[in-house]
Motif scaffolding. Structure first.
Motif, short mmCIF file in Angstrom:
data_model
loop_
_atom_site.label_atom_id
_atom_site.label_comp_id
_atom_site.label_asym_id
_atom_site.label_seq_id
_atom_site.Cartn_x
_atom_site.Cartn_y
_atom_site.Cartn_z
N ILE A 1 20.95 -39.40 23.03
CA ILE A 1 19.75 -38.71 22.52
C ILE A 1 18.67 -39.74 22.15
N VAL A 2 19.09 -40.88 21.62
CA VAL A 2 18.12 -41.96 21.32
C VAL A 2 17.48 -42.46 22.63
N LEU A 3 18.26 -42.57 23.69
CA LEU A 3 17.69 -42.97 24.99
C LEU A 3 16.64 -41.96 25.46
N VAL A 4 16.91 -40.67 25.22
CA VAL A 4 15.94 -39.62 25.58
C VAL A 4 14.64 -39.82 24.81
N GLY A 5 14.75 -40.15 23.53
CA GLY A 5 13.55 -40.41 22.72
C GLY A 5 12.74 -41.56 23.29
N SER B 1 4.09 -39.15 40.76
CA SER B 1 5.42 -38.93 40.17
C SER B 1 5.80 -40.14 39.32
N VAL B 2 6.51 -39.84 38.25
CA VAL B 2 6.99 -40.89 37.35
C VAL B 2 8.43 -40.53 36.97
N SER B 3 9.35 -41.45 37.19
CA SER B 3 10.69 -41.21 36.67
C SER B 3 11.26 -42.51 36.13
N ALA B 4 12.14 -42.37 35.17
CA ALA B 4 12.72 -43.54 34.53
C ALA B 4 14.23 -43.39 34.43
N THR B 5 14.91 -44.50 34.62
CA THR B 5 16.36 -44.55 34.43
C THR B 5 16.62 -45.49 33.25
N LEU B 6 17.38 -45.01 32.28
CA LEU B 6 17.69 -45.84 31.12
C LEU B 6 19.18 -46.15 31.07
N GLU B 7 19.49 -47.39 30.77
CA GLU B 7 20.88 -47.83 30.66
C GLU B 7 21.04 -48.59 29.35
N ASN C 1 27.50 -52.05 16.10
CA ASN C 1 27.78 -50.64 16.40
C ASN C 1 26.87 -50.09 17.50
N GLY C 2 25.65 -50.58 17.55
CA GLY C 2 24.66 -50.01 18.46
C GLY C 2 24.69 -50.64 19.84
N PHE C 3 23.61 -50.44 20.58
CA PHE C 3 23.49 -51.00 21.93
C PHE C 3 23.37 -52.53 21.86
N SER C 4 23.99 -53.23 22.81
CA SER C 4 23.74 -54.67 22.92
C SER C 4 22.38 -54.89 23.59
N GLY C 5 21.92 -53.91 24.35
CA GLY C 5 20.61 -53.98 24.99
C GLY C 5 20.35 -52.72 25.79
N ILE C 6 19.08 -52.46 26.05
CA ILE C 6 18.69 -51.27 26.83
C ILE C 6 17.79 -51.72 27.98
N LYS C 7 18.07 -51.18 29.17
CA LYS C 7 17.22 -51.47 30.32
C LYS C 7 16.55 -50.18 30.80
N VAL C 8 15.24 -50.23 30.93
CA VAL C 8 14.46 -49.08 31.40
C VAL C 8 13.87 -49.45 32.75
N THR C 9 14.08 -48.62 33.78
CA THR C 9 13.53 -48.89 35.10
C THR C 9 12.68 -47.71 35.55
N ALA D 1 36.46 -51.21 26.53
CA ALA D 1 35.52 -50.81 25.47
C ALA D 1 34.06 -51.03 25.86
N GLN D 2 33.85 -51.57 27.07
CA GLN D 2 32.46 -51.82 27.51
C GLN D 2 31.89 -50.53 28.10
N PHE D 3 30.95 -49.93 27.38
CA PHE D 3 30.35 -48.67 27.79
C PHE D 3 28.91 -48.86 28.23
N GLN D 4 28.47 -47.96 29.09
CA GLN D 4 27.04 -47.87 29.38
C GLN D 4 26.62 -46.40 29.31
N TRP D 5 25.69 -46.13 28.39
CA TRP D 5 25.15 -44.78 28.23
C TRP D 5 23.83 -44.70 28.98
N ARG D 6 23.54 -43.54 29.59
CA ARG D 6 22.39 -43.44 30.48
C ARG D 6 21.56 -42.18 30.24
N ALA D 7 20.31 -42.26 30.58
CA ALA D 7 19.44 -41.09 30.58
C ALA D 7 18.49 -41.20 31.77
N ASN D 8 18.12 -40.07 32.34
CA ASN D 8 17.09 -40.04 33.37
C ASN D 8 15.95 -39.19 32.86
#
Lengths: 186, 186
Positions: free
Chosen positions: A89-93, A115-121, A138-146, B31-38
């Motif tokens: 849900i945080v990724l959606v935000g 058109s605009v689309s994004a993939t978040l990991e 506890n949280g993400f080690s990092g987020i990638k947005v493409t 334990a290595q996870f990847q959460w995703r959103a489009n």
């Protein structure tokens, strides 16, 4: 790229935003907002949150409708998967904040988006939340947005739109910088 | 408080979580996870994000159903209010993460919950996102979470449950500490 006489319209009312900017420069107290959410525990890790009211422009405001969100953990965590996980849900935000910004910046620069689309990991070592290794966060080690963007613009112009959206994004700031959170029990 | 012979059941399978913790201690690569959103831009500041797949336990995983989220800006920002604002969605992520944690910790401590609800308030000076004052941050100046909890436990025990949930919360960590976000255009 096509040349057209049709005015650029990404659906963002930039004139109104520029007027708001001018009005709030003159009256900064109206710029103090409070955004709210209510969350009710359902069962297990399942909860339902609602978004309805907020404060801003000096008064109480209300959305047209109440927005409702189910959250849960997936079955591989022995849960019932009644909703997205909180971290998804945080990724959606983040995705929606950057994407709204792309549309607004493109409108302001008179660039038509098609058109605009994004993939978040978001990578996460769940040894953190499970308490296995206290050196793992506890949280993400990092987020990638493409982003994949089709627009009446050069590749460099498109990159500049995304960079400007990032610069003004509330959620990008919330995630990349520390925010104070107090938690109380009534 | 009532005394009862019924086993405590908050709907969280703590035994499975403790087993998972043991299994992942032995096999940390799982334990290595990847959460995703489009996220797909719809019109104006309106976008629709979907959550479907993630990676974890060494393989591709899928939710039982695809979860969909509309986000937009409200009418007072000259938008159409087709969904919650991105910053409100972040509050939902925080609320649901802490609440799932409350249920899990209470289960682990054998405390029966009857009701749990949370109110979240995120203060924001929108002079930041409007670019009026570069000393004002784009995100929240702070977030306050207030819990109302009815449970078979003392006020101190309830406070301790909430504190432990906070300590293990992925979203609390994401918001209170900096996370690296890279944004690219394909």
């Amino acid at each position: 790229m096509t040349t057209t006489d049709t005015p650029v319209d990404n659906g963002v009312n930039v004139a109104a935003l520029l007027e708001a900017r001018e009005a709030l420069t003159a009256a900064p107290e109206a710029a103090q907002f409070q955004w709210r959410a209510n969350c009710v525990w359902e069962h297990g890790t399942h909860s339902r949150s609602t978004i309805e009211r907020f404060f801003g422009l000096g008064g109480e405001q209300q959305h047209k409708t109440t927005f409702s969100f189910d959250a849960d953990h997936p079955e591989i965590f022995a849960s019932e998967d009644h909703g997205a996980t909180p971290v998804e849900i945080v990724l959606v935000g983040l995705a929606s904040c950057l994407t709204a910004g792309v549309a607004a910046v493109a409108q302001n620069r008179e660039i038509q988006l098609r058109s605009v689309s994004a993939t978040l990991e978001g990578d996460m070592d769940i040894q953190g939340i499970l308490g296995i290794d206290s050196d793992v966060r506890n949280g993400f080690s990092g987020i990638k947005v493409t982003y994949d963007i089709d627009a009446d613009a050069s590749a460099d112009e498109i990159k500049a739109i995304v960079a400007q959206s990032q610069k003004r994004s509330a959620v990008y700031d919330i995630i990349t910088n520390p925010t104070n959170v107090t938690v109380e029990v009534r």
